[in-house]
Design an enzyme around this catalytic site. Structure first.
Site, PDB file in Angstrom:
ATOM      1  N   LYS A  47     -12.414  51.437 -30.373  1.00  0.00           N
ATOM      2  CA  LYS A  47     -12.359  49.980 -30.233  1.00  0.00           C
ATOM      3  C   LYS A  47     -11.008  49.529 -29.678  1.00  0.00           C
ATOM      4  CE  LYS A  47     -15.732  49.554 -33.942  1.00  0.00           C
ATOM      5  NZ  LYS A  47     -15.772  51.014 -34.208  1.00  0.00           N
ATOM      6  N   GLU A  49      -2.576  52.620 -37.722  1.00  0.00           N
ATOM      7  CA  GLU A  49      -3.304  53.717 -38.365  1.00  0.00           C
ATOM      8  C   GLU A  49      -2.372  54.382 -39.377  1.00  0.00           C
ATOM      9  OE1 GLU A  49      -5.499  56.353 -39.940  1.00  0.00           O
ATOM     10  OE2 GLU A  49      -6.415  54.978 -38.498  1.00  0.00           O
ATOM     11  N   CYS A  80     -19.391  50.289 -40.449  1.00  0.00           N
ATOM     12  CA  CYS A  80     -20.566  51.033 -39.994  1.00  0.00           C
ATOM     13  C   CYS A  80     -21.379  51.500 -41.197  1.00  0.00           C
ATOM     14  CB  CYS A  80     -20.170  52.206 -39.098  1.00  0.00           C
ATOM     15  SG  CYS A  80     -19.117  53.433 -39.874  1.00  0.00           S
TER      16      CYS A  80
END
Length: 477
Positions: free
Chosen positions: A121, A139, A237
């Site tokens: 993304k 991250e 997800c």
């Protein structure tokens, strides 16, 4: 065939009922479809499609999504083509392409991807911003950062700064700061079991409960970091209401947020507005759930919110001073470096005004001129490598920069003549060639700039990046 754990079977059946549960069970036992997202290019999509057809790769356009294609044949080599290795496209699920489109960033926005690895993304956001402006890609895990940086470099993206930080704490540095934030939260992954069967080995309601605590902290942090008027897309997800509607219900009832109307380009369902007898915030009707069997891709949950009021800030973190500074093309060292590159490779001199620069020891990094952050010392990486100074003060062009500047390079180009030379180069070896004047060259195969190399006594020594070197490259016929 994937065997679902009793935990998942029992949960899905109780949540959706037997009819929908049956569709889920049947879907996860089928072979997953593969999709790619083509990188934006000055060339039409058909140009790359024709190249891939020579490998035996057949594509089918996904009409609902820009630059998206389904692989009809050739799945086994789609990640091994020359075009894949140099980032002409990115293998990404159809559903995964939707959250960045809903975020809808432009190059004037300051954008945060809060949970960004492996970079699907982030790289899509950068493409939507035309590789310009400011993206901060966060991250916390070092190993996953390596994959994130690999994918950023692979796609020749320069408008991304990579930061390693706990997402729930990042608001101690940034408050009321970002125009757009994507929170693609770590989740229990019930939407991707079809291609990640290992989820069945660890999935449990206890694991879900622990994840919801993290998701709530990360989303709260994002709310604090967004400007008033800034927009947040929260996505997962997974299919569990605990990680989706219940997390959102909590923040909508606590913080000044407006749920925005969204229209997904692929089929989706309304989110739940009640769960286990509890009525939830009615604005959740604007959130969307993608059921995997309805789109032949991953299951997802997506909501978009606008921050409409002040939120109490966390205690600011004291930052150590850093000597790192973003520099423009007028800096003496930068001027010397880029003039050297222009002279060596015939690059027009005015292009260097389009970038900002960063010096780390002998390495020169470059990013878009509008990329900006007050604390460059926080970042693991900003932009990508432009080159380095050798011991004589001469500038050597990096392969990543050669790929990015491919259309600007007009001289000192070494054309590989055959597939054997290509394989030697991409494996980091020496390409045998007749003797010629020593020096750095930009290396080209057919019409593609691959990187750089140095002419030595017995040939061209490859400078193809170690992270991209491969023995498994497939060539078109």
């Amino acid at each position: 065939m994937i065997k679902l754990s009793d935990n998942i079977v029992k949960y899905i059946s109780s949540l959706y009922g037997d009819n929908i549960a049956k569709k889920y069970f049947e879907f996860v036992s089928t072979e997953p479809s593969t999709y790619i997202r083509l990188k934006k290019s000055n060339l039409p999509d058909e140009f790359l499609i024709n190249r891939l057809s020579k490998y035996g790769i057949q594509l089918e356009k996904v009409n609902e999504l820009p630059n998206a294609y389904k692989i009809i044949s050739g799945v086994e080599i789609i990640g091994k083509t020359l075009e894949s290795i140099i980032g002409k496209y990115y293998v990404q699920s159809k559903s995964s392409m939707v959250p960045p489109l809903i975020l809808s960033p432009n190059e004037n926005d300051i954008v945060l991807d809060l949970c960004s690895a492996p970079g699907s993304k982030t790289t899509e956001i950068a493409d939507l911003m035309n590789n310009k402006g400011t993206i901060i890609s966060n991250e916390p895990n070092l190993d996953r950062i390596k994959m994130l940086i690999h994918n950023i470099d692979k796609m020749s993206l320069i408008n991304i700064g990579v930061i390693q930080f706990r997402g729930e704490w990042l608001n101690r540095i940034y408050h009321n700061y970002f125009d757009k934030i994507l929170v693609d939260a770590p989740c229990s992954a019930l939407g991707v079991v079809q291609k990640k069967g290992e989820v069945s080995n660890w999935w449990s309601t206890e694991r879900v409960e622990n994840l919801t605590k993290m998701q709530l902290m990360i989303l709260t942090s994002a709310i604090k970091m967004a400007k008033i008027g800034g927009e947040i897309v929260y996505s997962t997800c997974t299919l569990t209401p605990e990680e989706n509607e219940l997390v959102l219900n909590h923040v909508l009832n606590k913080y000044p947020l407006e749920v925005m109307d969204i229209e997904l380009p692929i089929k989706s369902e309304e989110a739940f507005t009640s769960y286990k007898g509890e009525k939830l915030n009615p604005a959740l009707t604007k959130a969307r759930r993608i059921l995997p069997w309805e789109v032949d891709s991953d299951g997802f949950f997506i909501i978009k919110m606008k921050k409409i009021g002040e939120v109490e800030s966390s205690k600011p973190m004291e930052l150590k001073e850093s000597n790192l500074k973003l520099l423009n093309h007028k800096n003496k060292l930068i001027t010397s470096a880029v003039e050297n590159l222009s002279e060596t490779f015939g690059i027009r001199k005015d292009i260097w005004q389009e970038f900002n620069y960063l010096l780390k020891s002998d390495d020169i990094f470059f990013t878009d001129k509008n990329w900006n952050d007050a604390n460059p010392g926080l970042f693991t990486r900003i932009g990508t490598r432009l080159g380095l100074f050798d011991k004589h003060g001469k500038t050597h062009l990096h392969s990543f920069a050669a790929q990015f500047l491919a259309d600007e390079i007009t001289k000192n180009i070494f054309q590989l003549s055959d597939e054997n030379q290509l394989k030697d180069y991409m494996n980091g070896g020496i390409v045998k060639t007749k003797s010629c004047l020593p020096g750095q060259q930009v290396v080209k195969f057919e019409d593609i700039i691959l990187g750089t190399g140095v002419l030595v006594q017995n040939g061209l020594k490859s400078q193809f990046p170690k992270s991209k070197r491969t023995n498994e490259i497939k060539l078109s016929v």
